[in-house]
Design a protein around this motif. Structure first.
Motif, PDB file in Angstrom:
ATOM      1  N   GLU A   1     -83.513  11.336  58.916  1.00  0.00           N
ATOM      2  CA  GLU A   1     -82.414  10.496  58.449  1.00  0.00           C
ATOM      3  C   GLU A   1     -82.689   9.031  58.738  1.00  0.00           C
ATOM      4  O   GLU A   1     -82.406   8.158  57.919  1.00  0.00           O
ATOM      5  N   ARG A   2     -83.239   8.764  59.910  1.00  0.00           N
ATOM      6  CA  ARG A   2     -83.577   7.395  60.265  1.00  0.00           C
ATOM      7  C   ARG A   2     -84.699   6.868  59.370  1.00  0.00           C
ATOM      8  O   ARG A   2     -84.736   5.681  59.033  1.00  0.00           O
ATOM      9  N   ALA A   3     -85.594   7.764  58.960  1.00  0.00           N
ATOM     10  CA  ALA A   3     -86.701   7.370  58.085  1.00  0.00           C
ATOM     11  C   ALA A   3     -86.180   6.801  56.765  1.00  0.00           C
ATOM     12  O   ALA A   3     -86.749   5.857  56.220  1.00  0.00           O
ATOM     13  N   LYS A   4     -85.104   7.372  56.260  1.00  0.00           N
ATOM     14  CA  LYS A   4     -84.534   6.903  54.998  1.00  0.00           C
ATOM     15  C   LYS A   4     -84.000   5.478  55.121  1.00  0.00           C
ATOM     16  O   LYS A   4     -83.937   4.744  54.142  1.00  0.00           O
TER      17      LYS A   4
ATOM     18  N   PRO B   1     -87.283   2.901  45.570  1.00  0.00           N
ATOM     19  CA  PRO B   1     -85.995   2.678  46.249  1.00  0.00           C
ATOM     20  C   PRO B   1     -85.790   1.204  46.565  1.00  0.00           C
ATOM     21  O   PRO B   1     -86.738   0.493  46.904  1.00  0.00           O
ATOM     22  N   PRO B   2     -84.563   0.705  46.448  1.00  0.00           N
ATOM     23  CA  PRO B   2     -84.293  -0.717  46.723  1.00  0.00           C
ATOM     24  C   PRO B   2     -84.468  -1.020  48.202  1.00  0.00           C
ATOM     25  O   PRO B   2     -84.423  -0.127  49.051  1.00  0.00           O
TER      26      PRO B   2
ATOM     27  N   LEU C   1     -85.168  -9.764  41.508  1.00  0.00           N
ATOM     28  CA  LEU C   1     -84.476 -10.559  42.515  1.00  0.00           C
ATOM     29  C   LEU C   1     -83.027 -10.121  42.724  1.00  0.00           C
ATOM     30  O   LEU C   1     -82.404 -10.502  43.720  1.00  0.00           O
ATOM     31  N   VAL C   2     -82.489  -9.323  41.826  1.00  0.00           N
ATOM     32  CA  VAL C   2     -81.138  -8.794  42.028  1.00  0.00           C
ATOM     33  C   VAL C   2     -81.118  -7.913  43.275  1.00  0.00           C
ATOM     34  O   VAL C   2     -80.198  -7.982  44.097  1.00  0.00           O
ATOM     35  N   SER C   3     -82.138  -7.074  43.424  1.00  0.00           N
ATOM     36  CA  SER C   3     -82.252  -6.228  44.623  1.00  0.00           C
ATOM     37  C   SER C   3     -82.853  -7.000  45.791  1.00  0.00           C
ATOM     38  O   SER C   3     -82.417  -6.844  46.938  1.00  0.00           O
ATOM     39  N   TYR C   4     -83.852  -7.829  45.506  1.00  0.00           N
ATOM     40  CA  TYR C   4     -84.537  -8.599  46.551  1.00  0.00           C
ATOM     41  C   TYR C   4     -83.942 -10.002  46.631  1.00  0.00           C
ATOM     42  O   TYR C   4     -84.641 -11.005  46.564  1.00  0.00           O
ATOM     43  N   TYR C   5     -82.618 -10.062  46.771  1.00  0.00           N
ATOM     44  CA  TYR C   5     -81.901 -11.333  46.721  1.00  0.00           C
ATOM     45  C   TYR C   5     -82.277 -12.268  47.865  1.00  0.00           C
ATOM     46  O   TYR C   5     -82.093 -13.481  47.770  1.00  0.00           O
TER      47      TYR C   5
END
Length: 462
Positions: free
Chosen positions: A301-304, A182-183, A72-76
């Motif tokens: 770049e947009r994909a990232k 990746p977050p 939940l730190v990343s998925y706040y």
């Protein structure tokens, strides 16, 4: 195996799991595409077996709670609450309020006795929790003989299945102390409207504001969705392959229909197979399209930026055909029709235009027309949502892979809902969750029994 129909689930403990690290409270606006979702929830659940002599249920729960707090730190966003802003629109307050975590137990049923074919009986309100606070609820249920179910209920206005899948995979990775995916990205600027706004007329054909809907006829009130029931089936990989081959009869190699298009065409024909072919009655079929890959449009770049985007990036194009035509035409013809109406939503311009369309109509609420269509037994409508990214084979919390997993979404719409997803077996089979009118399910089981097999414990544990 004999399935136990009646069983009780007792809640042992309910607590709030907050993010492991504090963060400053702030507001996260919903995107224009989030506003297209009504205030409904969807569920997902995974079934496990474990050796009680090696790891107790209490130890497993402790690992799950600790990993949830860390995730939940990343998925706040999942630890926040939805509130109404001054314009009357929902907005997410990220305030670390946490996630309700329920520990439950059933002393009179084992995993092999669950009637998963009928999730209304075995899953809904028992194994998949009701969301009472926040935007996410979690329940872990201990069953007899080393069985366990891990389930979540998600507020759809906050996240689509893609976003929830990212969260689930990260939660499982954290529980195993593995390298994390990746977050998530909460960059709402990726879905900002253009100035000036522009959209194709096809968007008007797919979406409507709620105020533009005609009132239901007073002498024939619309069905409120209570007549629909849920069932879960499995479809063998060779049957899926056969449907695709039939759907591509006469098509060139560079004009082939996908397995999903073939499946949808077959379903479209099947749900009208017992209808009177006379008259002008029609049947609608919609397919949920994820816009992330469309918005990338070849831009690495947009994909990232887009690939890890958390939120709703969905559109629901649909087709409408006379029932007599669907019955008479070949699967190949119907599959080509499916491909045709899908094509208009499979572009970057469609999704950018959809963002602009919502902006033009705010703060009015809007939805996909097929989801709010006036539906009757004589003129049905069905929405198919592809679950091909369903992460069942990544949901190892340290217990090994689940023996079964599925979405559960009795959404209350007048249109039916179907979600095909890969089997956890990884053998090409599909698990298909259906929420349809009883008569539609009877047609499926009588006219397409060679494709749709009612889910049994024998299949789950084979």
């Amino acid at each position: 195996m004999c399935l136990k129909k009646e069983f009780e689930v007792k809640v042992c403990k309910s607590e709030v799991v907050a993010p492991a690290l504090p963060m400053q409270e702030y507001w996260l606006p919903l995107s224009n595409l989030d506003f297209l979702l009504p205030p409904i929830d969807f569920g997902v659940f995974f079934c496990y077996t474990y050796n009680e002599s090696e790891q107790t249920f209490a130890q497993i729960v402790a690992v799950l709670k600790k990993a949830l707090a860390q995730t939940l730190v990343s998925y706040y966003a999942f630890a926040g609450v939805l509130v109404e802003n001054s314009a009357g629109e929902p907005e997410l307050l990220c305030n670390n309020s946490g996630v309700e975590f329920i520990e439950a137990v059933s002393d009179d049923v084992g995993l092999e006795e669950l009637n998963l074919y009928n999730p209304d009986e075995s899953v809904s309100g028992k194994l998949v929790p009701l969301r009472k606070r926040g935007v996410l609820a979690v329940q872990v249920t201990k069953l007899k003989r080393g069985g366990m179910v891990v389930a979540c209920t998600v507020c759809h206005q906050v996240a689509d299945a893609y976003s929830t899948n990212m969260f689930l995979v990260s939660w499982a990775e954290t529980a195993r102390s593995k390298k994390l995916s990746p977050p998530p990205s909460f960059r709402r600027s990726l879905l900002l409207p253009r100035r000036p706004a522009h959209y194709d007329i096809s968007v008007d054909n797919m979406y409507t504001t709620m105020s533009a809907l005609p009132p239901p006829p007073s002498d024939n009130p619309e069905d409120d969705g209570e007549g629909a029931i849920s069932r879960i089936y499995y479809v063998k990989s060779d049957q899926i392959q056969e449907l695709q081959e039939l759907a591509n009869t006469g098509n060139s190699k560079d004009n082939r229909r996908s397995k999903l298009e073939a499946f949808c065409a077959f379903l479209w024909k099947t749900v009208v197979s017992g209808k009177d072919s006379g008259g002008d009655n029609t049947c609608k079929l919609g397919i949920v399209v994820d816009g992330r890959s469309r918005l990338i449009d070849g831009d690495e770049e947009r994909a990232k930026l887009i690939a890890p985007y958390f939120g709703n990036v969905l559109s629901v194009p649909f087709g409408e055909k006379k029932i007599e035509v669907l019955k008479e035409k070949s699967l190949n013809w119907v599959a080509n029709e499916v491909h045709e109406f899908l094509h208009c939503a499979a572009t970057k311009e469609h999704f950018v235009g959809l963002v602009d369309w919502v902006e033009e109509h705010r703060p009015e609420m809007a939805q996909a027309k097929i989801c709010v269509a006036r539906v009757t037994e004589e003129e049905p409508a069905v929405v198919v949502s592809s679950g091909q990214q369903f992460p069942a084979r990544k949901m190892d919390f340290g217990l090994g892979l689940p023996v079964f997993g599925s979405y559960h979404f009795p959404w209350g719409s007048k249109s039916g809902y179907v979600m095909p997803m890969p089997s956890v077996k990884g053998n090409g089979d599909w698990i298909v969750y259906m929420h349809l009118l009883r008569g539609q399910l009877e047609l499926i089981e009588s006219n397409a029994a060679h494709v749709f097999n009612p889910l049994t414990s024998d299949y789950v544990f084979s």
